[in-house]
Design a protein around this motif. Structure first.
Motif, PDB file in Angstrom:
ATOM      1  N   TYR A  36     -59.472  14.960 -12.584  1.00  0.00           N
ATOM      2  CA  TYR A  36     -60.350  14.166 -13.454  1.00  0.00           C
ATOM      3  C   TYR A  36     -59.786  12.752 -13.642  1.00  0.00           C
ATOM      4  O   TYR A  36     -60.537  11.764 -13.605  1.00  0.00           O
ATOM      5  CB  TYR A  36     -60.501  14.865 -14.804  1.00  0.00           C
ATOM      6  CG  TYR A  36     -61.411  14.151 -15.782  1.00  0.00           C
ATOM      7  CD1 TYR A  36     -62.697  13.757 -15.421  1.00  0.00           C
ATOM      8  CD2 TYR A  36     -60.985  13.889 -17.081  1.00  0.00           C
ATOM      9  CE1 TYR A  36     -63.537  13.113 -16.318  1.00  0.00           C
ATOM     10  CE2 TYR A  36     -61.815  13.257 -17.988  1.00  0.00           C
ATOM     11  CZ  TYR A  36     -63.088  12.861 -17.597  1.00  0.00           C
ATOM     12  OH  TYR A  36     -63.909  12.225 -18.503  1.00  0.00           O
ATOM     13  N   ASP A  71     -70.769   9.260 -10.870  1.00  0.00           N
ATOM     14  CA  ASP A  71     -69.736  10.289 -10.737  1.00  0.00           C
ATOM     15  C   ASP A  71     -68.878  10.388 -11.993  1.00  0.00           C
ATOM     16  O   ASP A  71     -68.471  11.484 -12.395  1.00  0.00           O
ATOM     17  CB  ASP A  71     -68.850   9.992  -9.524  1.00  0.00           C
ATOM     18  CG  ASP A  71     -69.524  10.353  -8.210  1.00  0.00           C
ATOM     19  OD1 ASP A  71     -70.455  11.182  -8.236  1.00  0.00           O
ATOM     20  OD2 ASP A  71     -69.126   9.822  -7.154  1.00  0.00           O
ATOM     21  N   THR A  75     -68.911  13.937 -14.199  1.00  0.00           N
ATOM     22  CA  THR A  75     -67.712  14.719 -14.508  1.00  0.00           C
ATOM     23  C   THR A  75     -67.402  14.698 -16.002  1.00  0.00           C
ATOM     24  O   THR A  75     -66.960  15.709 -16.553  1.00  0.00           O
ATOM     25  CB  THR A  75     -66.504  14.178 -13.725  1.00  0.00           C
ATOM     26  OG1 THR A  75     -66.397  12.767 -13.910  1.00  0.00           O
ATOM     27  CG2 THR A  75     -66.639  14.467 -12.245  1.00  0.00           C
ATOM     28  N   VAL A  79     -66.277  18.157 -17.482  1.00  0.00           N
ATOM     29  CA  VAL A  79     -64.836  18.415 -17.343  1.00  0.00           C
ATOM     30  C   VAL A  79     -64.115  18.532 -18.693  1.00  0.00           C
ATOM     31  O   VAL A  79     -63.301  19.452 -18.864  1.00  0.00           O
ATOM     32  CB  VAL A  79     -64.176  17.335 -16.447  1.00  0.00           C
ATOM     33  CG1 VAL A  79     -62.652  17.469 -16.479  1.00  0.00           C
ATOM     34  CG2 VAL A  79     -64.674  17.486 -15.010  1.00  0.00           C
ATOM     35  N   GLY A 286     -67.804  20.333  -8.812  1.00  0.00           N
ATOM     36  CA  GLY A 286     -68.026  19.358  -9.876  1.00  0.00           C
ATOM     37  C   GLY A 286     -66.971  18.275  -9.961  1.00  0.00           C
ATOM     38  O   GLY A 286     -67.197  17.233 -10.590  1.00  0.00           O
ATOM     39  N   VAL A 287     -65.795  18.494  -9.348  1.00  0.00           N
ATOM     40  CA  VAL A 287     -64.723  17.491  -9.431  1.00  0.00           C
ATOM     41  C   VAL A 287     -64.275  16.961  -8.076  1.00  0.00           C
ATOM     42  O   VAL A 287     -63.865  15.801  -7.970  1.00  0.00           O
ATOM     43  CB  VAL A 287     -63.493  18.046 -10.201  1.00  0.00           C
ATOM     44  CG1 VAL A 287     -63.814  18.241 -11.671  1.00  0.00           C
ATOM     45  CG2 VAL A 287     -62.989  19.331  -9.587  1.00  0.00           C
TER      46      VAL A 287
END
Length: 319
Positions: A36, A71, A75, A79, A286-287
């Motif tokens: 992240y 993006d 995230t 996240v 997702g990351v």
């Protein structure tokens, strides 16, 4: 259905995440946190570089700036929630937070699909019709394109989220996922979800199938044009202008196809393992993709690399 079995969504939801695998939680907390931070740093630098360097004031880098911002938003919508769930014994989320998280996730995902197709169109015009490029991709054209992609993504998200959250929910409101993923939420519904399924199928056709088809056709013309260039150096230069975008498209859609295209196991033991694998694949999707985007554009684009070096050099001069 007996109304006594119906759970109030206002009480919130419980996110299972990796509850059944507590030993994995601390490992993945560190791993996802590091990824992240790379996402924030990489995409943040890419946005800063494309704003500060006047040579990157072009439609391609304007779209890239939108992609990087998207993006970061995508995230950030999930996240922090995932990281918190790794450290919290009871992983609950309020109904309103679930709605917001689902809305942002859907909006960013749909917008990225449209944005990637617009970037393919930009490369098509630049390579196949270079003399018309300044006219076709003028600021009066590419800014509304970007605004349209965000508007379409947000509109789709409003529809999907509102249809999902108007449903009554049953049982303990336990979501077998890290976040309020819409398919996991729909499994809790007490009512008929056929309208939700139909709307999602239509949305998938519009935001997945059509952009993929558009990108594919664009690159057929792009590759055909590049192959007609007589010199090897000319072909190499032409392909280098779209190789980063093509790599991002393959990573983005390839991961989606891998996630949703593999067969489901009917064996209970294998189903549990597959459930864990599906969660981890979804987690990394997702990351990993948002983390790779700035890396791909930095490594495969000499203009971005040069702009980053100039930015670093200017920073050293001012110190």
């Amino acid at each position: 259905m007996n109304r006594s079995n119906e759970a109030s969504p206002m009480l919130g939801f419980i996110l299972l995440g990796l509850s059944a695998h507590p030993k994995l939680e601390k490992t993945f907390f560190v791993l996802i946190l590091l990824m992240y931070l790379v996402i924030l740093l990489g995409n943040g630098v890419l946005i800063l570089v494309t704003i500060l360097d006047s040579r990157l004031d072009t439609p391609m880098y304007f779209f890239l700036r939108n992609l990087s911002f998207l993006d970061i938003c995508y995230t950030t919508s999930s996240v922090p929630l995932i990281l918190d769930s790794f450290l919290t014994p009871r992983k609950t989320i309020s109904f309103s937070a679930c709605v917001v998280q689902m809305f942002l996730s859907f909006a960013m995902g749909a917008t990225e699909c449209v944005l990637l197709s617009l970037m393919a169109f930009d490369r098509y015009v630049a390579i196949c019709n270079p003399l018309r490029y300044p006219v076709v991709m003028s600021k009066a054209a590419y800014v509304p394109m970007a605004v349209g992609s965000w508007t379409a993504g947000i509109t789709n998200s409003v529809v999907q989220t509102s249809l999902a959250m108007r449903l009554p929910f049953c049982g303990d409101n336990v979501i077998n996922h890290f976040t309020c993923e819409i398919l996991a939420v729909l499994k809790l519904a007490c009512a008929d979800i056929s309208i939700n399924v139909i709307s999602m199928v239509v949305a998938n056709m519009i935001f997945l199938a059509l952009p993929v088809l558009f990108i594919f056709v664009s690159y057929v013309f792009i590759i055909a044009t590049i192959l007609r260039i007589p010199s090897a150096e000319g072909r190499r230069k032409a392909f280098s202008t779209c190789s980063a975008h093509l790599t991002v498209v393959i990573v983005f859609y390839g991961t989606i196809l891998f996630m949703y295209g593999k067969p489901k196991s009917k064996d209970l033991l294998r189903a549990d393992k597959q459930d864990l694998a599906d969660k981890l694949i979804s987690l990394f999707y997702g990351v990993v993709t948002p983390m790779l985007n700035p890396i791909i554009y930095s490594l495969r684009n000499k203009d971005v690399k040069a702009a980053v070096r100039n930015l670093v050099a200017q920073k050293h001069l001012t110190e």
